[in-house]
Design an enzyme around this catalytic site. Sequence first.
Site, PDB file in Angstrom:
ATOM      1  N   LEU A  65     -22.915  39.162  58.975  1.00 41.62           N
ATOM      2  CA  LEU A  65     -23.199  40.578  58.736  1.00 41.62           C
ATOM      3  C   LEU A  65     -23.078  41.412  60.011  1.00 41.62           C
ATOM      4  O   LEU A  65     -23.123  42.641  59.953  1.00 41.62           O
ATOM      5  CB  LEU A  65     -24.588  40.741  58.119  1.00 41.62           C
ATOM      6  CG  LEU A  65     -24.764  40.071  56.746  1.00 41.62           C
ATOM      7  CD1 LEU A  65     -26.174  40.329  56.201  1.00 41.62           C
ATOM      8  CD2 LEU A  65     -23.717  40.548  55.758  1.00 41.62           C
ATOM      9  N   ASN A  96     -25.202  34.668  64.926  1.00 40.76           N
ATOM     10  CA  ASN A  96     -24.431  35.016  66.116  1.00 40.76           C
ATOM     11  C   ASN A  96     -24.244  36.521  66.215  1.00 40.76           C
ATOM     12  O   ASN A  96     -23.156  37.076  66.089  1.00 40.76           O
ATOM     13  CB  ASN A  96     -23.090  34.264  66.154  1.00 40.76           C
ATOM     14  CG  ASN A  96     -22.256  34.434  64.905  1.00 40.76           C
ATOM     15  OD1 ASN A  96     -22.752  34.831  63.851  1.00 40.76           O
ATOM     16  ND2 ASN A  96     -20.963  34.146  65.020  1.00 40.76           N
ATOM     17  N   HIS A 181     -21.621  24.329  62.638  1.00 36.63           N
ATOM     18  CA  HIS A 181     -20.210  24.587  62.941  1.00 36.63           C
ATOM     19  C   HIS A 181     -19.790  23.437  63.844  1.00 36.63           C
ATOM     20  O   HIS A 181     -20.281  23.300  64.957  1.00 36.63           O
ATOM     21  CB  HIS A 181     -20.091  25.934  63.657  1.00 36.63           C
ATOM     22  CG  HIS A 181     -18.732  26.247  64.182  1.00 36.63           C
ATOM     23  ND1 HIS A 181     -17.996  27.315  63.717  1.00 36.63           N
ATOM     24  CD2 HIS A 181     -17.967  25.667  65.134  1.00 36.63           C
ATOM     25  CE1 HIS A 181     -16.836  27.369  64.366  1.00 36.63           C
ATOM     26  NE2 HIS A 181     -16.802  26.383  65.237  1.00 36.63           N
ATOM     27  N   ASP A 307     -17.615  32.155  54.488  1.00 38.39           N
ATOM     28  CA  ASP A 307     -17.463  32.403  55.922  1.00 38.39           C
ATOM     29  C   ASP A 307     -16.900  33.813  56.145  1.00 38.39           C
ATOM     30  O   ASP A 307     -15.989  34.021  56.953  1.00 38.39           O
ATOM     31  CB  ASP A 307     -16.584  31.348  56.591  1.00 38.39           C
ATOM     32  CG  ASP A 307     -16.599  31.445  58.118  1.00 38.39           C
ATOM     33  OD1 ASP A 307     -17.478  32.151  58.661  1.00 38.39           O
ATOM     34  OD2 ASP A 307     -15.738  30.830  58.769  1.00 38.39           O
ATOM     35  N   GLY A 326     -11.287  34.761  62.391  1.00 44.08           N
ATOM     36  CA  GLY A 326     -12.077  35.133  61.231  1.00 44.08           C
ATOM     37  C   GLY A 326     -11.393  36.072  60.270  1.00 44.08           C
ATOM     38  O   GLY A 326     -10.599  36.937  60.661  1.00 44.08           O
TER      39      GLY A 326
END
Length: 430
Positions: A65, A96, A181, A307, A326
């Site tokens: 987010l 993160n 991860h 993800d 990403g």
Amino acid sequence: MTIWIKNAIILTKKEDYQPIELLINGEQIQAIGSDLTPLIQDTDEVIDARGALVAPGLIDVHVHLREPGFSHKETIKTGTMAAARGGFTTVCAMPNVQPEPDTAEKMQTLQAKIARDAVVKVKQYAPITMGLRSETLTNQKELLEAGAFAFTNDGVGVQTAGTMYLAMKEAAKNNTIIVAHTEDDSLLFGGVMHEGTRNQTLGMPGILNVAEASQIARDVLLSEATGAHYHICHVSTKESVRVIRDAKRAGIHVTAEVSPHHLLLTEDDIPNDTSIYKMNPPLRGKEDRQALLDGLLDGTIDIIATDHAPHSKEEKAGGMMDSPFGIVGSETAFSLLYTHLVEKGIVSLTQLIEWMAYKPARLFNLDGGTIAVGQKADLAFFDLSTPKEIVAKDFHSLATNTPFIGWRVKGTTTMTFVDGKLVYQEGSVQ
């Protein structure tokens, strides 16, 4: 407030559809049946579902987010609006961000912002280590009391085996989950895409399969030694699937997720040096993709998670070497998988809903995942018949970094309810 939903369909155990009506009273489902007319008295609202499938609200255990710290990429509000548009009623947010919620005070501050801004339910992860560095453990007990959902350093692998061992020991004691991860930094060698054939053609440094699988192999043994529940993020390689399968056969408490893009694309789909196909883990080879599908079907991989990783257009404007990893996924996951897996007969719709709703709820001890009288009305409605194009301007996320723009899909969301409240309907968030 009472809502009477008419003209929906529901999936039966025989994998066919039957007409259904639902009565929502406040936050809960009050009644389900083929004709609820005798129960209707002072209904505040009647909604025509127009033949859409009603399903349990989807649950995504892996989203970014980006807030606080990176609100130019996404915010809690826009990220959860995107989730609602994708049929998700619960999402689990990675830590993160800046500052990382690695203390009880920071976690409480972030929880307060989530309570103010979120459109769907948000479960917030805490970091395994302070500052997401592989050194000092966070105080799990204090973070759990402050509202942490589980623990992960997503975005970076925990590089020190001793740190992961101690984290798992603590997690087992606190009855919480370590979510990983998996990536050995010493095996990355500056890679930006899969080490296969396409990176050679494009002249790009590759990411080895073993960079992921070797850390999974380490961690499943640590899970066995500590008794911790160990969950693996975005599995992408055939070697990883093999290690997880062996670990499950050995009785180790390991679970795993796969992302939609790894089920649908391979390195061969990357047309040129474009960052829109840059993700971590990267798109792998055809054998890896098949292993992921096989792993889902045989239970080695437990669930699907998006993800969802938004970035600004400026950040993604360059090539592979200069852009962040990403892609976004909240708004497209169900429709892409329905179109390219269910409609092609590769998996059943029952299986897809189990992987995206029922099993995430069971694995992570979350509410939802099923539809029943007396339960919270967390519901998603999908149009299974009308083909629609994925169009960037329709996104509710701040970001549109996805290679699926322009794809035609069925199974788009028509309505999403969270605790009985209509939070998304036909392209407009309430």
